[in-house]
Write an enzyme that holds these catalytic residues in place. Structure first.
Site, PDB file in Angstrom:
ATOM      1  N   ARG A 169       0.842  -1.199   0.000  1.00  0.00           N
ATOM      2  CA  ARG A 169       0.000   0.000   0.000  1.00  0.00           C
ATOM      3  C   ARG A 169       0.881   1.254   0.000  1.00  0.00           C
ATOM      4  NH1 ARG A 169      -4.556  -0.052   4.451  1.00  0.00           N
ATOM      5  NH2 ARG A 169      -5.274   1.709   3.186  1.00  0.00           N
ATOM      6  N   CYS A 226      -1.187   5.813   9.290  1.00  0.00           N
ATOM      7  CA  CYS A 226      -1.544   4.527   8.689  1.00  0.00           C
ATOM      8  C   CYS A 226      -2.677   4.796   7.705  1.00  0.00           C
ATOM      9  CB  CYS A 226      -1.925   3.522   9.769  1.00  0.00           C
ATOM     10  SG  CYS A 226      -3.268   4.081  10.850  1.00  0.00           S
TER      11      CYS A 226
END
Length: 271
Positions: A169, A226
């Site tokens: 990611r 995050c």
């Protein structure tokens, strides 16, 4: 005060702390049914999506809850100023770390995470749902350092900003949740999954210190983000065990990408 408690130490005096069960999985089923099927005696269920976060929107998928609403939820769960709190989840540690961070940010000084979560617990479980005496905890925000988007961008250039998401990611190879893949320019990849052992326990402080030092966390301000401010809280907790204070960008990638004018880097390098 230590940020962790072992299952053995908790079992030695289960009645002392307020116990909060915050089981949750990203994209998984709700945690309440699992709680009702069996939980630590005396534990009260707290829902991450509705009680440990505000409504999703431009501020991200799990923005900080309104302090008054959070305080009311904690008082319903029996949280008091004069009693320690122990939070646990199913074992991943992300949701428990989010609860730990929020309570510390809101001014509670005696909060610990059950190391290894429910998976580490060897005692009995109960299906009895307690009705706690209402607590008296009133949030006083400011107990933990917090980053806004502009702060995160600046820290990525002037200090160390850790990206706690999975490496793919960060690199922008896949993005299953948010509209854009990649990372905040200048951020360093530091997947939360590497904070724990194969058994699901947090790695020893020496191991974590070695890991974070190699990533650049020595003598410089440190921040963490995050996807939505959940797994990043776990990295803040891991850093705390090594004596390193880190700020959390609570809005994280889900807030960053909500504004299409913000820059995005891809690939393995910070950019």
């Amino acid at each position: 005060m230590s940020v962790l408690i072992t299952a053995a130490d908790l079992a030695a005096d289960l009645s002392e702390p307020v116990l909060l069960d915050v089981r949750w999985q990203l994209g998984g089923p709700p945690g309440r049914p699992a709680y009702e099927a069996g939980h630590l005696p005396g534990a009260v269920y707290v829902d991450l999506d509705t009680e440990l976060a505000g409504p999703a929107g431009p501020g991200g998928r799990h923005p900080l809850p309104d302090p008054e609403a959070f305080g009311a939820a904690m008082r319903r769960a029996g949280v008091r100023e004069d009693r320690p709190v122990v939070v646990y989840d199913g074992g991943q540690g992300w949701a428990a770390a989010r609860a730990w961070w929020l309570l510390r940010w809101a001014g509670h000084r005696r909060v610990r995470v059950l190391d290894g979560g429910l998976a580490a617990w060897e005692g009995g479980l109960t299906r009895e749902v307690p009705v706690p005496e209402p607590g008296d905890f009133v949030p006083r925000p400011g107990g933990m350092p917090l980053l806004e988007a502009a702060d995160a961008a600046r820290l990525a250039r002037e200090g160390l900003l850790l990206d706690a998401r999975a490496g793919e990611r960060y690199r922008g190879e896949v993005e299953p949740i948010d509209p854009v893949g990649g990372h905040i320019p200048g951020a360093v990849s530091a997947p939360t999954t590497e904070n724990v052992t194969p058994a699901g326990l947090l790695r020893a402080p020496g191991e974590l210190r070695e890991r974070f030092t190699a990533l650049g966390a020595a003598g410089t301000p440190v921040g963490v983000y995050c996807g939505s401010g959940v797994s990043g809280a776990h990295t803040v907790l891991a850093l705390a065990t090594t004596g390193i204070e880190a700020a959390l960008y609570a809005g994280s990638w889900s807030e960053w990408t909500a504004d299409p004018t913000r820059p995005v880097a891809t690939g393995p390098q910070p950019g």
